[in-house]
Design a protein around this motif. Structure first.
Motif, PDB file in Angstrom:
ATOM      1  N   TYR A 123      10.128  -2.924  -0.824  1.00 22.76           N
ATOM      2  CA  TYR A 123       8.694  -3.085  -0.614  1.00 22.76           C
ATOM      3  C   TYR A 123       8.001  -1.755  -0.325  1.00 22.76           C
ATOM      4  O   TYR A 123       6.824  -1.595  -0.654  1.00 22.76           O
ATOM      5  N   ALA A 124       8.714  -0.822   0.260  1.00 24.35           N
ATOM      6  CA  ALA A 124       8.116   0.488   0.538  1.00 24.35           C
ATOM      7  C   ALA A 124       7.772   1.210  -0.770  1.00 24.35           C
ATOM      8  O   ALA A 124       6.672   1.757  -0.914  1.00 24.35           O
ATOM      9  N   THR A 125       8.703   1.204  -1.716  1.00 25.00           N
ATOM     10  CA  THR A 125       8.435   1.863  -2.993  1.00 25.00           C
ATOM     11  C   THR A 125       7.355   1.110  -3.762  1.00 25.00           C
ATOM     12  O   THR A 125       6.482   1.730  -4.380  1.00 25.00           O
ATOM     13  N   GLU A 126       7.381  -0.201  -3.687  1.00 24.59           N
ATOM     14  CA  GLU A 126       6.325  -0.974  -4.344  1.00 24.59           C
ATOM     15  C   GLU A 126       4.958  -0.603  -3.771  1.00 24.59           C
ATOM     16  O   GLU A 126       3.989  -0.466  -4.516  1.00 24.59           O
ATOM     17  N   GLU A 127       4.893  -0.414  -2.468  1.00 26.08           N
ATOM     18  CA  GLU A 127       3.625  -0.020  -1.833  1.00 26.08           C
ATOM     19  C   GLU A 127       3.159   1.335  -2.361  1.00 26.08           C
ATOM     20  O   GLU A 127       1.981   1.521  -2.655  1.00 26.08           O
ATOM     21  N   LEU A 128       4.082   2.283  -2.492  1.00 26.11           N
ATOM     22  CA  LEU A 128       3.749   3.590  -3.055  1.00 26.11           C
ATOM     23  C   LEU A 128       3.182   3.437  -4.472  1.00 26.11           C
ATOM     24  O   LEU A 128       2.212   4.100  -4.848  1.00 26.11           O
ATOM     25  N   LEU A 129       3.775   2.551  -5.239  1.00 27.07           N
ATOM     26  CA  LEU A 129       3.388   2.393  -6.643  1.00 27.07           C
ATOM     27  C   LEU A 129       2.011   1.759  -6.826  1.00 27.07           C
ATOM     28  O   LEU A 129       1.422   1.873  -7.906  1.00 27.07           O
ATOM     29  N   LYS A 130       1.474   1.137  -5.793  1.00 26.49           N
ATOM     30  CA  LYS A 130       0.114   0.584  -5.891  1.00 26.49           C
ATOM     31  C   LYS A 130      -0.893   1.685  -6.209  1.00 26.49           C
ATOM     32  O   LYS A 130      -1.853   1.460  -6.941  1.00 26.49           O
TER      33      LYS A 130
END
Length: 178
Positions: A123-130
């Motif tokens: 979820y941390a990387t997904e947040e970055l990708l936003k």
């Protein structure tokens, strides 16, 4: 030893792999934009050249953001090979067609990475990708808008588009209120 390796990074191998692939894609985009800037310079589109020089730098910054993220997370960021890119184009329209194709490919890649993050529970990387998702909406819009303008104006007045591109900044889209 295996537990210690797990503590080294929170990023799972599939996410690390796709992020490294994205770093390469961003650096290839940077190289393509640099080639476009050179073509525009050689063909008298000074403002377009300036726009593409900025875009080249922006794409490199996108790659570096991912590179630093991987390093900060204890993962391995690889310095990718960047193949040669096309240096010549038939017209300014052909340049922007190439831009749109490239940006759509980047969007597809970012979306694919988000899918990998979801499968891996990252979820941390997904947040970055936003941030990248939002950036891609803007990048595709500008490319599409430039193509629309090229199609609407007579060939001998393409300088209009060239002058509009002089006002593109990282935080200002010159086509937003048209």
């Amino acid at each position: 030893m295996k537990d210690l390796e797990r503590l080294r990074t929170l990023i799972k191998e599939p996410v690390e792999l796709v992020l490294n692939q994205q770093i390469q894609m961003e650096l290839i985009s940077s190289s393509k934009y640099l080639a476009m800037a050179g073509w525009c310079d050689r063909n008298g589109y000074d403002n377009s050249a300036g726009f593409f020089y900025k875009q080249s730098e922006e794409e490199r910054n996108h790659a570096m953001k991912l590179f630093h993220y991987l390093c900060d997370q204890g993962a391995t960021a690889y310095t990718p090979e960047v193949p040669a890119v096309t240096q010549e184009f038939d017209s300014l329209r052909a340049v922007f067609e190439t831009v749109l194709e490239q940006e759509i490919a980047v969007t597809d890649s970012i979306n694919r990475i988000i899918g990998v993050c979801r499968r891996e529970g990252d979820y941390a990387t997904e947040e970055l990708l936003k941030w990248y998702v939002k950036e891609q909406v803007e990048e595709e819009y500008i490319a599409r808008r430039c193509l629309e303008l090229i199609d609407q104006i007579p060939a001998d007045q393409v300088y209009y588009l060239d002058t509009k591109l002089a006002s593109v900044t990282y935080d200002k889209n010159p086509f937003e209120n048209e």
